[in-house]
Write a protein that holds these residues in place. Structure first.
Motif, PDB file in Angstrom:
ATOM      1  N   LYS A   1       0.707  -1.179  -0.057  1.00 52.28           N
ATOM      2  CA  LYS A   1      -0.017   0.004   0.219  1.00 52.28           C
ATOM      3  C   LYS A   1       0.868   1.270   0.101  1.00 52.28           C
ATOM      4  O   LYS A   1       0.335   2.252  -0.464  1.00 52.28           O
ATOM      5  N   ALA A   2       1.981   1.116   0.586  1.00 60.72           N
ATOM      6  CA  ALA A   2       2.957   2.427   0.748  1.00 60.72           C
ATOM      7  C   ALA A   2       3.629   2.716  -0.623  1.00 60.72           C
ATOM      8  O   ALA A   2       4.033   3.825  -0.516  1.00 60.72           O
ATOM      9  N   VAL A   3       4.104   1.688  -1.318  1.00 64.81           N
ATOM     10  CA  VAL A   3       5.075   2.098  -2.278  1.00 64.81           C
ATOM     11  C   VAL A   3       4.631   2.787  -3.621  1.00 64.81           C
ATOM     12  O   VAL A   3       5.216   3.081  -4.346  1.00 64.81           O
ATOM     13  N   GLY A   4       3.184   2.803  -3.403  1.00 64.68           N
ATOM     14  CA  GLY A   4       2.599   3.431  -4.798  1.00 64.68           C
ATOM     15  C   GLY A   4       2.978   5.152  -5.035  1.00 64.68           C
ATOM     16  O   GLY A   4       2.916   5.582  -6.160  1.00 64.68           O
ATOM     17  N   GLY A   5       3.497   5.739  -4.032  1.00 66.65           N
ATOM     18  CA  GLY A   5       3.558   7.031  -4.255  1.00 66.65           C
ATOM     19  C   GLY A   5       5.077   7.415  -4.334  1.00 66.65           C
ATOM     20  O   GLY A   5       5.422   8.315  -5.122  1.00 66.65           O
ATOM     21  N   GLY A   6       5.849   6.380  -4.002  1.00 64.88           N
ATOM     22  CA  GLY A   6       7.527   6.777  -4.230  1.00 64.88           C
ATOM     23  C   GLY A   6       7.880   6.410  -5.521  1.00 64.88           C
ATOM     24  O   GLY A   6       8.610   7.339  -6.019  1.00 64.88           O
ATOM     25  N   TRP A   7       7.470   5.220  -6.226  1.00 69.65           N
ATOM     26  CA  TRP A   7       7.978   5.093  -7.373  1.00 69.65           C
ATOM     27  C   TRP A   7       7.714   5.846  -8.779  1.00 69.65           C
ATOM     28  O   TRP A   7       8.729   6.347  -9.359  1.00 69.65           O
ATOM     29  N   PRO A   8       6.454   6.398  -8.600  1.00 76.55           N
ATOM     30  CA  PRO A   8       6.280   7.560  -9.847  1.00 76.55           C
ATOM     31  C   PRO A   8       7.141   8.782  -9.739  1.00 76.55           C
ATOM     32  O   PRO A   8       7.647   9.145 -10.609  1.00 76.55           O
ATOM     33  N   GLU A   9       7.563   9.293  -8.504  1.00 75.93           N
ATOM     34  CA  GLU A   9       8.341  10.207  -8.351  1.00 75.93           C
ATOM     35  C   GLU A   9       9.695   9.833  -8.771  1.00 75.93           C
ATOM     36  O   GLU A   9      10.496  10.511  -9.626  1.00 75.93           O
ATOM     37  N   ALA A  10      10.316   8.738  -8.266  1.00 74.62           N
ATOM     38  CA  ALA A  10      11.653   8.176  -8.727  1.00 74.62           C
ATOM     39  C   ALA A  10      11.630   8.033 -10.267  1.00 74.62           C
ATOM     40  O   ALA A  10      12.751   8.477 -10.640  1.00 74.62           O
ATOM     41  N   LEU A  11      10.841   7.323 -10.851  1.00 72.35           N
ATOM     42  CA  LEU A  11      10.959   7.237 -12.372  1.00 72.35           C
ATOM     43  C   LEU A  11      10.903   8.694 -13.123  1.00 72.35           C
ATOM     44  O   LEU A  11      11.655   8.826 -13.814  1.00 72.35           O
ATOM     45  N   SER A  12      10.110   9.511 -12.462  1.00 72.56           N
ATOM     46  CA  SER A  12      10.167  10.945 -13.262  1.00 72.56           C
ATOM     47  C   SER A  12      11.428  11.628 -13.293  1.00 72.56           C
ATOM     48  O   SER A  12      11.996  12.305 -14.050  1.00 72.56           O
ATOM     49  N   ARG A  13      11.949  11.593 -11.877  1.00 73.63           N
ATOM     50  CA  ARG A  13      13.275  12.214 -11.758  1.00 73.63           C
ATOM     51  C   ARG A  13      14.427  11.753 -12.543  1.00 73.63           C
ATOM     52  O   ARG A  13      15.331  11.980 -13.019  1.00 73.63           O
ATOM     53  N   LEU A  14      14.302   9.988 -12.540  1.00 74.03           N
ATOM     54  CA  LEU A  14      15.305   9.433 -13.332  1.00 74.03           C
ATOM     55  C   LEU A  14      15.225   9.720 -14.842  1.00 74.03           C
ATOM     56  O   LEU A  14      16.184  10.007 -15.459  1.00 74.03           O
ATOM     57  N   LYS A  15      14.024  10.021 -15.291  1.00 76.66           N
ATOM     58  CA  LYS A  15      13.917  10.092 -16.812  1.00 76.66           C
ATOM     59  C   LYS A  15      14.527  11.461 -17.127  1.00 76.66           C
ATOM     60  O   LYS A  15      15.073  11.854 -18.168  1.00 76.66           O
ATOM     61  N   THR A  16      14.337  12.586 -16.303  1.00 76.06           N
ATOM     62  CA  THR A  16      14.886  14.052 -16.255  1.00 76.06           C
ATOM     63  C   THR A  16      16.404  13.729 -16.131  1.00 76.06           C
ATOM     64  O   THR A  16      16.958  14.382 -16.905  1.00 76.06           O
ATOM     65  N   LEU A  17      16.788  13.230 -15.188  1.00 75.82           N
ATOM     66  CA  LEU A  17      18.276  13.134 -15.157  1.00 75.82           C
ATOM     67  C   LEU A  17      18.976  12.459 -16.369  1.00 75.82           C
ATOM     68  O   LEU A  17      20.125  12.927 -16.855  1.00 75.82           O
ATOM     69  N   VAL A  18      18.379  11.320 -16.916  1.00 70.21           N
ATOM     70  CA  VAL A  18      18.928  10.621 -18.053  1.00 70.21           C
ATOM     71  C   VAL A  18      19.011  11.511 -18.994  1.00 70.21           C
ATOM     72  O   VAL A  18      20.012  11.592 -20.055  1.00 70.21           O
ATOM     73  N   GLU A  19      17.782  12.064 -19.417  1.00 65.75           N
ATOM     74  CA  GLU A  19      17.835  12.934 -20.699  1.00 65.75           C
ATOM     75  C   GLU A  19      18.100  14.190 -20.781  1.00 65.75           C
ATOM     76  O   GLU A  19      18.875  14.580 -21.859  1.00 65.75           O
ATOM     77  N   THR A  20      18.383  15.010 -19.528  1.00 70.80           N
ATOM     78  CA  THR A  20      18.801  16.362 -19.324  1.00 70.80           C
ATOM     79  C   THR A  20      20.123  16.517 -18.607  1.00 70.80           C
ATOM     80  O   THR A  20      21.008  17.375 -19.193  1.00 70.80           O
ATOM     81  N   GLY A  21      20.762  15.367 -18.032  1.00 69.82           N
ATOM     82  CA  GLY A  21      22.019  15.414 -17.303  1.00 69.82           C
ATOM     83  C   GLY A  21      21.956  16.433 -16.018  1.00 69.82           C
ATOM     84  O   GLY A  21      22.945  16.407 -15.246  1.00 69.82           O
TER      85      GLY A  21
END
Length: 258
Positions: free
Chosen positions: A227-247
């Motif tokens: 029940k708890a992990v559904g909030g953290g992963w979307p944030e992490a994935l969005s931040r990972l995408k930004t980091l990879v694409e923009t540096g």
């Protein structure tokens, strides 16, 4: 993002997303009920939601299950209302739910599945995903990590000096697949749960893009962790995408310690 807003524009498609918010991992037969349209009509709306990556599907035995993917919605929020990012991430906490109904099916089905597309190669994403020094640039709450990068090696995520998640590497197949166990430690209710499983799949799309599929499953029923992990992963994935694409890291301040 036009496809996201187009998908959300129709009331039946919004109703289908609401249905998956209430109960994730539904079959087509489940989603047909209560909308007053034909089976073909529901299938057509689901295809539009899948094309916008708001819904992802998985085969479990003979069944095709549908899952809500909140990542594109968070990306839209990050673009225009980033100062509300933390409350939005908390709202997403309830978007992915444990499959209910037939328990024999629920025991086999993934509990949380997210997909997103990144303008980078699997190797570029893998290099960041497996670099402990870069973990706080994309992980939820800016957590750090220490990992023994070999099958059976320990993986631990920290908030300061406190272990928040502990696990072990189950599979390491660079640059396409990483599997590790996941035992939450941030509070007594989750610490009493059995370990679950996190699977990263990086699927090349042409020469310069990747589909990331993140599956968090193998929960021992409807646990506090599930029940708890559904909030953290979307944030992490969005931040990972930004980091990879923009540096450049997309920094969301971690909450102050109580």
């Amino acid at each position: 993002m036009d496809d996201i807003f187009e998908a959300l524009a129709h009331p039946i498609r919004r109703a289908l997303l609401d249905a998956l918010r209430e109960k994730d991992g539904q079959r087509l037969a489940d989603l047909e009920r209560g909308h007053g349209i034909t089976r073909f009509g529901v299938m057509k709306h689901l295809r539009i939601l899948e094309a916008a990556h708001l819904v992802v599907t998985r085969k479990v035995g003979r069944e095709k299950l549908h899952y809500l993917n909140p990542v594109p919605i968070q990306q839209a929020a990050d673009r225009w209302i980033s100062r509300y990012a933390a409350p939005f991430a908390r709202t997403l906490n309830d978007l992915s739910r444990v499959v209910e109904g037939d328990r024999s099916m629920a025991d086999k089905a993934p509990k949380h599945v997210w997909e997103l597309f990144v303008r980078a190669t699997p190797a570029a994403i893998w290099a960041i995903l497996t670099d402990d020094a870069k973990t706080p640039l994309w992980q939820h709450f800016n957590m750090t990590s220490q990992t023994d990068w070999r099958p059976g090696g320990a993986i631990t995520f920290f908030a300061g000096d406190r272990p928040m998640i502990v696990g072990a590497i189950v599979a390491l197949e660079p640059p396409h697949r990483l599997v590790h166990s996941f035992s939450a430690q941030w509070s007594p209710d989750v610490a009493s749960d059995l370990p679950s499983r996190v699977t990263w799949e990086l699927v090349a799309i042409g020469d310069s893009a990747t589909k990331i599929v993140l599956t968090h499953d193998d929960f021992a029923g409807e646990t506090a962790t599930s029940k708890a992990v559904g909030g953290g992963w979307p944030e992490a994935l969005s931040r990972l995408k930004t980091l990879v694409e923009t540096g450049e890291p997309f920094i969301i301040p971690a909450p102050s310690a109580a």
